[in-house]
Write a protein that holds these residues in place. Structure first.
Motif, PDB file in Angstrom:
ATOM      1  N   VAL A  91       5.026   6.869   2.214  1.00  0.00           N
ATOM      2  CA  VAL A  91       6.476   7.004   2.353  1.00  0.00           C
ATOM      3  C   VAL A  91       7.140   5.626   2.282  1.00  0.00           C
ATOM      4  CG1 VAL A  91       8.352   7.815   3.836  1.00  0.00           C
ATOM      5  CG2 VAL A  91       6.167   9.067   3.759  1.00  0.00           C
ATOM      6  N   PHE A  92       8.271   5.550   1.607  1.00  0.00           N
ATOM      7  CA  PHE A  92       8.979   4.295   1.425  1.00  0.00           C
ATOM      8  C   PHE A  92      10.081   4.153   2.471  1.00  0.00           C
ATOM      9  CE2 PHE A  92       6.591   4.477  -2.282  1.00  0.00           C
ATOM     10  CZ  PHE A  92       6.663   3.286  -2.988  1.00  0.00           C
ATOM     11  N   SER A  93       9.977   3.122   3.280  1.00  0.00           N
ATOM     12  CA  SER A  93      11.025   2.802   4.241  1.00  0.00           C
ATOM     13  C   SER A  93      12.164   2.084   3.506  1.00  0.00           C
ATOM     14  CB  SER A  93      10.465   1.873   5.322  1.00  0.00           C
ATOM     15  OG  SER A  93      10.163   0.600   4.747  1.00  0.00           O
ATOM     16  N   PRO A  94      13.318   1.923   4.147  1.00  0.00           N
ATOM     17  CA  PRO A  94      14.391   1.137   3.517  1.00  0.00           C
ATOM     18  C   PRO A  94      13.932  -0.281   3.163  1.00  0.00           C
ATOM     19  CG  PRO A  94      15.263   2.406   5.338  1.00  0.00           C
ATOM     20  CD  PRO A  94      13.774   2.580   5.387  1.00  0.00           C
ATOM     21  N   ARG A  95      13.087  -0.863   4.008  1.00  0.00           N
ATOM     22  CA  ARG A  95      12.585  -2.210   3.731  1.00  0.00           C
ATOM     23  C   ARG A  95      11.706  -2.220   2.491  1.00  0.00           C
ATOM     24  NH1 ARG A  95       8.261  -5.532   5.016  1.00  0.00           N
ATOM     25  NH2 ARG A  95       8.821  -7.738   5.345  1.00  0.00           N
ATOM     26  N   ALA A  96      10.831  -1.224   2.366  1.00  0.00           N
ATOM     27  CA  ALA A  96       9.962  -1.146   1.183  1.00  0.00           C
ATOM     28  C   ALA A  96      10.803  -0.934  -0.079  1.00  0.00           C
ATOM     29  CB  ALA A  96       8.947  -0.027   1.349  1.00  0.00           C
ATOM     30  N   ALA A  97      11.751  -0.026   0.000  1.00  0.00           N
ATOM     31  CA  ALA A  97      12.583   0.283  -1.174  1.00  0.00           C
ATOM     32  C   ALA A  97      13.415  -0.915  -1.612  1.00  0.00           C
ATOM     33  CB  ALA A  97      13.493   1.463  -0.860  1.00  0.00           C
ATOM     34  N   ALA A  98      13.702  -1.827  -0.681  1.00  0.00           N
ATOM     35  CA  ALA A  98      14.549  -2.982  -0.985  1.00  0.00           C
ATOM     36  C   ALA A  98      13.759  -4.171  -1.522  1.00  0.00           C
ATOM     37  CB  ALA A  98      15.309  -3.412   0.270  1.00  0.00           C
ATOM     38  N   ALA A  99      12.448  -4.045  -1.640  1.00  0.00           N
ATOM     39  CA  ALA A  99      11.634  -5.164  -2.137  1.00  0.00           C
ATOM     40  C   ALA A  99      12.079  -5.547  -3.547  1.00  0.00           C
ATOM     41  CB  ALA A  99      10.159  -4.780  -2.140  1.00  0.00           C
ATOM     42  N   PRO A 100      12.034  -6.829  -3.882  1.00  0.00           N
ATOM     43  CA  PRO A 100      12.474  -7.256  -5.219  1.00  0.00           C
ATOM     44  C   PRO A 100      11.464  -6.857  -6.291  1.00  0.00           C
ATOM     45  CG  PRO A 100      11.608  -9.120  -3.975  1.00  0.00           C
ATOM     46  CD  PRO A 100      11.647  -7.968  -3.023  1.00  0.00           C
ATOM     47  N   PRO A 101      11.926  -6.760  -7.538  1.00  0.00           N
ATOM     48  CA  PRO A 101      11.004  -6.446  -8.639  1.00  0.00           C
ATOM     49  C   PRO A 101       9.948  -7.557  -8.767  1.00  0.00           C
ATOM     50  CG  PRO A 101      13.294  -6.213  -9.321  1.00  0.00           C
ATOM     51  CD  PRO A 101      13.297  -6.919  -7.992  1.00  0.00           C
ATOM     52  N   THR A 102       8.818  -7.202  -9.373  1.00  0.00           N
ATOM     53  CA  THR A 102       8.504  -5.972 -10.092  1.00  0.00           C
ATOM     54  C   THR A 102       8.269  -4.833  -9.090  1.00  0.00           C
ATOM     55  OG1 THR A 102       7.504  -7.232 -11.882  1.00  0.00           O
ATOM     56  CG2 THR A 102       6.871  -4.921 -11.686  1.00  0.00           C
ATOM     57  N   LYS A 103       8.726  -3.593  -9.441  1.00  0.00           N
ATOM     58  CA  LYS A 103       8.623  -2.488  -8.498  1.00  0.00           C
ATOM     59  C   LYS A 103       8.698  -1.167  -9.236  1.00  0.00           C
ATOM     60  CE  LYS A 103      12.459  -2.077  -5.993  1.00  0.00           C
ATOM     61  NZ  LYS A 103      13.565  -2.467  -5.093  1.00  0.00           N
ATOM     62  N   LEU A 104       8.465  -0.083  -8.480  1.00  0.00           N
ATOM     63  CA  LEU A 104       8.579   1.262  -9.044  1.00  0.00           C
ATOM     64  C   LEU A 104       9.972   1.843  -8.875  1.00  0.00           C
ATOM     65  CD1 LEU A 104       5.341   3.314  -8.189  1.00  0.00           C
ATOM     66  CD2 LEU A 104       5.987   2.228 -10.341  1.00  0.00           C
ATOM     67  N   PHE A 105      10.795   1.221  -8.031  1.00  0.00           N
ATOM     68  CA  PHE A 105      12.157   1.681  -7.750  1.00  0.00           C
ATOM     69  C   PHE A 105      12.156   3.061  -7.097  1.00  0.00           C
ATOM     70  CE2 PHE A 105      12.600  -1.455 -11.115  1.00  0.00           C
ATOM     71  CZ  PHE A 105      13.618  -2.254 -10.615  1.00  0.00           C
ATOM     72  N   VAL A 106      11.229   3.261  -6.168  1.00  0.00           N
ATOM     73  CA  VAL A 106      11.208   4.490  -5.376  1.00  0.00           C
ATOM     74  C   VAL A 106      12.239   4.349  -4.258  1.00  0.00           C
ATOM     75  CG1 VAL A 106       9.800   5.979  -3.897  1.00  0.00           C
ATOM     76  CG2 VAL A 106       8.780   4.875  -5.906  1.00  0.00           C
ATOM     77  N   LYS A 107      13.019   5.407  -4.047  1.00  0.00           N
ATOM     78  CA  LYS A 107      14.092   5.347  -3.056  1.00  0.00           C
ATOM     79  C   LYS A 107      13.565   5.500  -1.634  1.00  0.00           C
ATOM     80  CE  LYS A 107      17.590   7.201  -6.228  1.00  0.00           C
ATOM     81  NZ  LYS A 107      18.566   8.299  -6.472  1.00  0.00           N
ATOM     82  N   ALA A 108      14.316   4.961  -0.686  1.00  0.00           N
ATOM     83  CA  ALA A 108      13.956   5.093   0.723  1.00  0.00           C
ATOM     84  C   ALA A 108      13.884   6.566   1.109  1.00  0.00           C
ATOM     85  CB  ALA A 108      14.981   4.369   1.596  1.00  0.00           C
ATOM     86  N   GLY A 109      12.829   6.936   1.818  1.00  0.00           N
ATOM     87  CA  GLY A 109      12.620   8.316   2.218  1.00  0.00           C
ATOM     88  C   GLY A 109      11.769   9.098   1.243  1.00  0.00           C
ATOM     89  N   ASP A 110      11.660   8.620   0.007  1.00  0.00           N
ATOM     90  CA  ASP A 110      10.808   9.265  -0.999  1.00  0.00           C
ATOM     91  C   ASP A 110       9.353   8.819  -0.769  1.00  0.00           C
ATOM     92  OD1 ASP A 110       9.957  10.699  -3.160  1.00  0.00           O
ATOM     93  OD2 ASP A 110      11.155   9.625  -4.650  1.00  0.00           O
ATOM     94  N   SER A 111       8.431   9.463  -1.462  1.00  0.00           N
ATOM     95  CA  SER A 111       7.019   9.108  -1.275  1.00  0.00           C
ATOM     96  C   SER A 111       6.255   9.278  -2.580  1.00  0.00           C
ATOM     97  CB  SER A 111       6.380   9.986  -0.192  1.00  0.00           C
ATOM     98  OG  SER A 111       6.283  11.336  -0.615  1.00  0.00           O
ATOM     99  N   ILE A 112       5.108   8.624  -2.647  1.00  0.00           N
ATOM    100  CA  ILE A 112       4.178   8.776  -3.765  1.00  0.00           C
ATOM    101  C   ILE A 112       2.786   8.992  -3.178  1.00  0.00           C
ATOM    102  CG2 ILE A 112       5.557   7.301  -5.276  1.00  0.00           C
ATOM    103  CD1 ILE A 112       3.550   5.056  -4.796  1.00  0.00           C
ATOM    104  N   SER A 113       1.836   9.423  -4.008  1.00  0.00           N
ATOM    105  CA  SER A 113       0.480   9.635  -3.515  1.00  0.00           C
ATOM    106  C   SER A 113      -0.258   8.304  -3.398  1.00  0.00           C
ATOM    107  CB  SER A 113      -0.294  10.560  -4.449  1.00  0.00           C
ATOM    108  OG  SER A 113      -0.573   9.910  -5.677  1.00  0.00           O
ATOM    109  N   VAL A 114      -1.320   8.302  -2.621  1.00  0.00           N
ATOM    110  CA  VAL A 114      -2.158   7.118  -2.490  1.00  0.00           C
ATOM    111  C   VAL A 114      -2.713   6.714  -3.864  1.00  0.00           C
ATOM    112  CG1 VAL A 114      -4.382   6.293  -1.590  1.00  0.00           C
ATOM    113  CG2 VAL A 114      -2.756   7.452  -0.071  1.00  0.00           C
ATOM    114  N   GLU A 115      -3.117   7.693  -4.657  1.00  0.00           N
ATOM    115  CA  GLU A 115      -3.655   7.383  -5.985  1.00  0.00           C
ATOM    116  C   GLU A 115      -2.597   6.722  -6.857  1.00  0.00           C
ATOM    117  OE1 GLU A 115      -6.395   9.479  -9.427  1.00  0.00           O
ATOM    118  OE2 GLU A 115      -5.201  10.763  -8.097  1.00  0.00           O
ATOM    119  N   GLU A 116      -1.357   7.219  -6.807  1.00  0.00           N
ATOM    120  CA  GLU A 116      -0.279   6.585  -7.564  1.00  0.00           C
ATOM    121  C   GLU A 116      -0.034   5.167  -7.054  1.00  0.00           C
ATOM    122  OE1 GLU A 116       2.637  10.261  -8.905  1.00  0.00           O
ATOM    123  OE2 GLU A 116       2.664   9.625  -6.797  1.00  0.00           O
ATOM    124  N   ALA A 117      -0.127   4.988  -5.746  1.00  0.00           N
ATOM    125  CA  ALA A 117       0.077   3.661  -5.163  1.00  0.00           C
ATOM    126  C   ALA A 117      -0.981   2.673  -5.657  1.00  0.00           C
ATOM    127  CB  ALA A 117       0.049   3.752  -3.641  1.00  0.00           C
TER     128      ALA A 117
END
Length: 421
Positions: A95-121
């Motif tokens: 799960v992406f916290s607001p802090r994670a979502a605000a990280a500078p690029p390069t990034k996946l641009f996942v929004k705060a509150g959204d999530s991805i799988s461990v494999e995708e990570a």
């Protein structure tokens, strides 16, 4: 065509230097692309034999440098530990916290509150080098990125990375986050040894995320070099970094180049070090006394640089040996000892795991996948050393063990040949 011509020129210059005793200063001027990287103030490099740990070449290998996104190899190492211990699955959500979502690029641009799988990570870290994913993973596994970074540093010390400190999971700029070319080679070697079942991730050049194809940064994977990993990195402070590994003629080398002036300069120099390392290893096997530094037309060092707990060899670092603190590799047997050793006492290690059950499962999977290579071989799981159980096939001759390991490597499955004690 250009790459082929470049290799021909390199081979010709090496041959010429051999005839001249490696003493012709004019030869140095003919290959400035080999000499210029070392003149960069941020530059450091090392070439290591992955099996024995011998340092074939080193230049400022123990100088403090910013690791940049090579940091994410350690982030992935801790993820692999959780997976191997059964404390996390590939399907679990990050799960992406607001802090994670605000990280500078390069990034996946996942929004705060959204999530991805461990494999995708895992793919996002290894291929995209996504900073937002690094923060989200750190918070998932450590509770906070600061606590996770402390765990990273602790594991680094346990692996023998004596000069490394992590304060974040991504490698984003921070003056306190420091490592060395030698330590990053230790990390590269450790991840191959401990998690061969996941190492193929580093040879993947692209992945698909939510309908979009995301390509990686490591262009050396697309060159015909035998390179199958690992990771690139860049910040303004670090310069252009890369850690690579490749296999040729049943020999795996690890190359780390830090502080390159550009992507092209870094990649070309890493390629030169890898190809020269393979050439030197081959010529040594035929009895020649030759070093990587000589093959690069570098002047011989005035004296060896010695460090405690590491062994003498050659190169500017004068062949100190990379030692993994948690599991030192067995010493390579001498030719006489190998000839005298009884047949059937060689082993092939296919992984190291936090539980005996996982090690046994890896042996079953490996036997099923490589039935012919391990036909008639015994299996064993070593007693835990530094918390890891090592899965090995036993009862092999040297020839069978090396052939089996070569078969595994051809399928991007890391392994280690172990001789009689």
């Amino acid at each position: 065509m250009l790459k082929h011509a470049r290799r021909q020129i390199l081979a010709g210059l090496i041959a010429a230097a051999t005839l001249l005793g490696f003493a012709a200063p004019a030869a140095q001027a003919q290959i400035p692309y080999l000499q210029l990287p070392a003149q960069q103030p941020k530059y450091a490099s090392i070439v290591v034999d992955a099996e024995s740990g011998e340092v074939l070449y080193g230049k400022r290998a123990d100088s403090a440098r910013y690791p940049a996104s090579i940091t994410k190899v350690m982030t992935l190492y801790l993820m692999f530990e959780q997976l191997a211990a059964g404390q996390m699955t590939l399907e679990d959500r990050v799960v992406f916290s607001p802090r994670a979502a605000a990280a500078p690029p390069t990034k996946l641009f996942v929004k705060a509150g959204d999530s991805i799988s461990v494999e995708e990570a895992m793919h996002a870290l290894a291929i995209r080098s996504a900073n937002d994913v690094a923060v989200a993973v750190a918070e998932k596994l450590g509770g906070s990125e600061a606590r996770f970074a402390a765990l990273m540093t602790l594991r680094a010390r346990e692996l023998g990375m004596d000069s490394t400190t992590f304060v974040n999971a991504s490698g984003l700029p921070d003056s306190r986050q420091l490592s060395t070319a030698r330590d990053l080679a230790v990390l590269s070697r450790a991840i191959m040894r401990d998690f061969p079942q996941y190492y193929t991730l580093f040879s993947t050049s692209q992945f698909t995320f939510r309908g979009s194809v995301i390509r990686g940064h490591n262009s050396l994977l697309r060159r015909e070099l035998g390179v199958d990993g690992l990771k690139t990195g860049y910040t303004n402070a670090s310069g252009y970094n890369i850690a690579i590994s490749g296999v040729k003629n049943n020999r795996r080398l690890i190359v780390v180049v830090l502080g390159g002036a550009s992507t092209a300069a870094r990649d070309n120099h890493a390629q030169d070090l890898l190809l020269t390392g393979f050439d030197v290893a081959d010529r040594r096997s035929r009895g020649e006394r030759i070093t990587v530094a000589q093959n690069l037309f570098e002047p011989e060092p005035t004296g060896p640089i010695m460090r405690p707990s590491r062994e003498q060899g050659d190169g500017e670092q004068d062949g100190l040996k990379i030692v993994l603190a948690t599991a030192p590799p067995p010493p390579a047997p001498t030719r006489a000892a190998a000839q005298a050793a009884p047949a059937g006492q060689w082993q092939v290690q296919v992984g190291a795991f936090k539980s005996k059950a996982l090690a046994q499962e890896q042996l079953k999977l490996s036997r099923r996948r490589f039935a012919e290579a391990f036909s008639g071989a015994g299996t064993l799981v070593t007693d835990a050393t530094a918390g890891f159980y090592r899965a090995r096939f036993s009862g092999l001759t040297e020839a069978r063990a090396r052939a089996a390991c070569e078969t595994l490597k051809a399928k991007n499955q890391a392994c280690m040949v172990i001789g009689p004690a």
